[in-house]
Design a protein around this motif. Structure first.
Motif, PDB file in Angstrom:
ATOM      1  N   MET A   1      21.701 -49.167  37.758  1.00  0.00           N
ATOM      2  CA  MET A   1      19.931 -50.092  36.846  1.00  0.00           C
ATOM      3  C   MET A   1      20.634 -49.755  35.490  1.00  0.00           C
ATOM      4  N   ALA A   2      20.016 -50.221  34.359  1.00  0.00           N
ATOM      5  CA  ALA A   2      20.520 -49.954  32.994  1.00  0.00           C
ATOM      6  C   ALA A   2      20.379 -48.684  32.550  1.00  0.00           C
ATOM      7  N   VAL A   3      20.585 -47.849  31.779  1.00  0.00           N
ATOM      8  CA  VAL A   3      20.543 -46.904  30.702  1.00  0.00           C
ATOM      9  C   VAL A   3      19.553 -46.961  29.858  1.00  0.00           C
ATOM     10  N   THR A   4      18.645 -45.923  29.259  1.00  0.00           N
ATOM     11  CA  THR A   4      17.165 -45.737  28.805  1.00  0.00           C
ATOM     12  C   THR A   4      17.383 -45.039  27.584  1.00  0.00           C
ATOM     13  N   LEU A   5      17.427 -45.132  26.736  1.00  0.00           N
ATOM     14  CA  LEU A   5      16.164 -44.318  25.756  1.00  0.00           C
ATOM     15  C   LEU A   5      15.810 -42.770  26.415  1.00  0.00           C
ATOM     16  N   LYS A   6      14.794 -42.738  27.079  1.00  0.00           N
ATOM     17  CA  LYS A   6      14.584 -41.907  27.849  1.00  0.00           C
ATOM     18  C   LYS A   6      15.305 -41.089  28.781  1.00  0.00           C
ATOM     19  N   ASP A   7      16.074 -41.738  29.199  1.00  0.00           N
ATOM     20  CA  ASP A   7      17.395 -41.525  29.848  1.00  0.00           C
ATOM     21  C   ASP A   7      17.978 -39.881  28.943  1.00  0.00           C
ATOM     22  N   ILE A   8      18.394 -40.535  27.858  1.00  0.00           N
ATOM     23  CA  ILE A   8      19.528 -39.913  26.776  1.00  0.00           C
ATOM     24  C   ILE A   8      18.493 -38.816  26.256  1.00  0.00           C
ATOM     25  N   ALA A   9      17.384 -39.132  26.320  1.00  0.00           N
ATOM     26  CA  ALA A   9      16.671 -37.997  25.729  1.00  0.00           C
ATOM     27  C   ALA A   9      17.100 -36.864  26.949  1.00  0.00           C
ATOM     28  N   ASN A  10      16.330 -37.235  27.799  1.00  0.00           N
ATOM     29  CA  ASN A  10      15.942 -36.177  28.934  1.00  0.00           C
ATOM     30  C   ASN A  10      17.618 -35.507  28.262  1.00  0.00           C
ATOM     31  N   ARG A  11      18.336 -35.681  28.688  1.00  0.00           N
ATOM     32  CA  ARG A  11      19.799 -35.546  29.293  1.00  0.00           C
ATOM     33  C   ARG A  11      20.230 -34.320  27.688  1.00  0.00           C
ATOM     34  N   ALA A  12      19.544 -35.228  26.438  1.00  0.00           N
ATOM     35  CA  ALA A  12      20.131 -34.308  25.607  1.00  0.00           C
ATOM     36  C   ALA A  12      18.889 -33.728  24.885  1.00  0.00           C
ATOM     37  N   ASP A  13      17.757 -33.588  25.696  1.00  0.00           N
ATOM     38  CA  ASP A  13      16.646 -32.556  25.281  1.00  0.00           C
ATOM     39  C   ASP A  13      16.090 -33.172  23.910  1.00  0.00           C
ATOM     40  N   VAL A  14      15.678 -33.834  22.994  1.00  0.00           N
ATOM     41  CA  VAL A  14      15.477 -34.255  22.568  1.00  0.00           C
ATOM     42  C   VAL A  14      14.358 -35.472  22.690  1.00  0.00           C
ATOM     43  N   SER A  15      13.500 -35.330  21.371  1.00  0.00           N
ATOM     44  CA  SER A  15      12.137 -36.511  21.459  1.00  0.00           C
ATOM     45  C   SER A  15      13.463 -38.596  22.142  1.00  0.00           C
ATOM     46  N   LEU A  16      12.520 -39.340  22.851  1.00  0.00           N
ATOM     47  CA  LEU A  16      12.473 -40.651  22.014  1.00  0.00           C
ATOM     48  C   LEU A  16      13.054 -41.326  20.970  1.00  0.00           C
ATOM     49  N   ALA A  17      12.132 -40.562  19.732  1.00  0.00           N
ATOM     50  CA  ALA A  17      12.203 -40.868  18.869  1.00  0.00           C
ATOM     51  C   ALA A  17      13.482 -40.125  18.126  1.00  0.00           C
ATOM     52  N   THR A  18      14.212 -39.637  18.197  1.00  0.00           N
ATOM     53  CA  THR A  18      14.959 -39.357  17.693  1.00  0.00           C
ATOM     54  C   THR A  18      16.103 -39.726  18.279  1.00  0.00           C
ATOM     55  N   VAL A  19      16.134 -40.043  19.667  1.00  0.00           N
ATOM     56  CA  VAL A  19      17.570 -40.538  19.740  1.00  0.00           C
ATOM     57  C   VAL A  19      17.491 -42.034  19.721  1.00  0.00           C
ATOM     58  N   SER A  20      16.540 -43.005  19.466  1.00  0.00           N
ATOM     59  CA  SER A  20      16.550 -44.260  18.400  1.00  0.00           C
ATOM     60  C   SER A  20      16.708 -44.390  17.179  1.00  0.00           C
ATOM     61  N   ARG A  21      15.748 -43.300  16.754  1.00  0.00           N
ATOM     62  CA  ARG A  21      16.800 -43.118  15.070  1.00  0.00           C
ATOM     63  C   ARG A  21      18.375 -42.815  14.932  1.00  0.00           C
ATOM     64  N   VAL A  22      18.913 -41.551  15.838  1.00  0.00           N
ATOM     65  CA  VAL A  22      20.146 -41.012  15.883  1.00  0.00           C
ATOM     66  C   VAL A  22      21.216 -42.825  16.565  1.00  0.00           C
ATOM     67  N   LEU A  23      21.023 -43.727  16.790  1.00  0.00           N
ATOM     68  CA  LEU A  23      21.624 -44.704  17.726  1.00  0.00           C
ATOM     69  C   LEU A  23      21.290 -45.267  17.105  1.00  0.00           C
ATOM     70  N   ASN A  24      20.739 -45.758  16.001  1.00  0.00           N
ATOM     71  CA  ASN A  24      20.104 -46.571  15.396  1.00  0.00           C
ATOM     72  C   ASN A  24      20.821 -45.998  13.854  1.00  0.00           C
ATOM     73  N   TYR A  25      21.499 -45.634  13.734  1.00  0.00           N
ATOM     74  CA  TYR A  25      21.904 -44.525  12.096  1.00  0.00           C
ATOM     75  C   TYR A  25      21.268 -43.967  10.810  1.00  0.00           C
ATOM     76  N   ASP A  26      20.098 -43.967  11.375  1.00  0.00           N
ATOM     77  CA  ASP A  26      18.895 -42.798  10.526  1.00  0.00           C
ATOM     78  C   ASP A  26      19.795 -42.048   9.288  1.00  0.00           C
ATOM     79  N   ARG A  27      20.395 -42.040   8.137  1.00  0.00           N
ATOM     80  CA  ARG A  27      20.768 -41.441   7.540  1.00  0.00           C
ATOM     81  C   ARG A  27      19.293 -40.674   7.733  1.00  0.00           C
ATOM     82  N   THR A  28      18.411 -40.871   7.242  1.00  0.00           N
ATOM     83  CA  THR A  28      17.234 -40.241   6.660  1.00  0.00           C
ATOM     84  C   THR A  28      16.680 -38.728   7.616  1.00  0.00           C
ATOM     85  N   LEU A  29      17.167 -38.672   8.926  1.00  0.00           N
ATOM     86  CA  LEU A  29      16.752 -38.280  10.064  1.00  0.00           C
ATOM     87  C   LEU A  29      17.265 -36.581   9.952  1.00  0.00           C
TER      88      LEU A  29
END
Length: 333
Positions: A1-29
């Motif tokens: 089964m494909a890994v989702t952003l939610k899987d990463i968020a749960n492992r990293a103990d951060v929000s789904l939005a944070t994972v998305s912005r980090v992986l999209n190289y959001d410099r304003t985060l």
């Protein structure tokens, strides 16, 4: 089964939005480097891949040439540029990039395998052209080449210098001197304008309190600060200003030594305010007040600008100017 952003968020103990912005190289985060590293590490461990965008591993295969205008010896004598380089290297690790350091602008040492260049220091028009021929992915740090079409990360010199003058003025000190540095590009084609000296002159001219005899030039080294202050003491005698703004910490340390040898009390008779706030300012007695420059952040920001370019090669050049703060220590109290 494909890994989702939610899987990463749960492992990293951060929000789904944070994972998305980090992986999209959001410099304003606004998150710590440790959080970014954790997210990237977990994404790599789980073999996460993004659709419609290059995956993390593809983004990570980048080699950045860090071209420093200083020699290694100069860099270790003036920790300002060392701190910028460390900031570049640390942020490059966050994204999984490799860096190659090249000193004294020796472009013949640049390999064919580089993906981008971060140029640190001051460069002549000829050198800027030579750098641009190496790669279109080019960012300047501490050199404003925005008007030439290149992304640049710089420090606010004008407002910072004005705040130092205000600092002394509010304390009733109106005879303020300055010791600054003069430099040339490594090819000796261009004398580098000293923005601190220019801003200092403007700030005091507005108050009708500028005295050219109180302003002396050196070369940014500790020995230069020492010799220049000795010259001021000899030339001005009892007219020696009650405060000096010094263009960097090594020069300020040298000026302090000259004042102490002449038995001129600091801060009793003369107060010193420096610029850059490297560790040197804290390792002398009395500790020297200094303008804090976010040197490591300058380096990190340069890497972030490259990431944006890697994602969109047609992105317009950006000019980012970082603010400063005044750090008060014993030399002005």
């Amino acid at each position: 089964m494909a890994v989702t952003l939610k899987d990463i968020a749960n492992r990293a103990d951060v929000s789904l939005a944070t994972v998305s912005r980090v992986l999209n190289y959001d410099r304003t985060l606004s998150v710590s480097d440790q959080t970014r590293q954790r997210v990237f590490a977990i994404a790599a461990e789980l073999r996460y891949s993004k659709r419609k965008r290059r995956d993390v591993k593809t983004m990570m295969r980048k080699n950045i040439a860090v071209i420093q205008w200083y020699s290694k010896t100069q860099e270790h004598d003036d920790l300002y540029y060392l701190a910028i380089r460390k900031g570049i290297e640390h942020q490059a690790q966050v994204y999984g990039f490799t860096t190659t350091s090249i000193f004294q602008n020796k472009l013949d040492q640049v390999g064919d395998d580089i993906d981008a260049v971060i140029a640190v220091g001051k460069f002549s028009p000829t050198q800027v052209r030579q750098l641009s021929e190496l790669t279109p992915q080019l960012v300047f740090v501490d050199d404003d080449q925005f008007a030439q079409g290149f992304s640049s990360v710089v420090t606010d010199f004008t407002f910072a210098t004005s705040r130092v003058v205000d600092y002394f003025w509010r304390r009733g000190i109106q005879d303020i001197g300055m010791i600054y540095g003069q430099e040339w590009s490594t090819d000796q084609q261009v004398e580098i304008p000293n923005q601190r000296q220019q801003s200092f002159k403007q700030a005091l001219e507005r108050r009708h309190a500028y005295h050219p005899e109180y302003v002396l030039a050196g070369d940014y080294t500790s020995q230069s600060g020492y010799v220049t202050m000795k010259r001021a003491i000899a030339a001005l005698g009892p007219r020696l200003p009650h405060a000096f703004f010094v263009a960097n910490d090594p020069m300020a340390a040298g000026a302090l030594k000259a004042l102490q040898q002449a038995k001129i009390a600091v801060p009793g008779r003369v107060k010193l305010f420096s610029f850059n706030n490297t560790s040197l300012a804290e390792y002398v007695y009395p500790e020297i007040s200094s303008v804090n420059v976010e040197t490591e952040l300058m380096g990190k920001t340069a890497v972030d600008l490259l990431v944006n370019r890697f994602q969109d090669a047609h992105q317009a050049a950006q000019r980012i100017e970082l603010g400063t703060t005044l750090v008060e220590r014993e030399s002005t109290k």
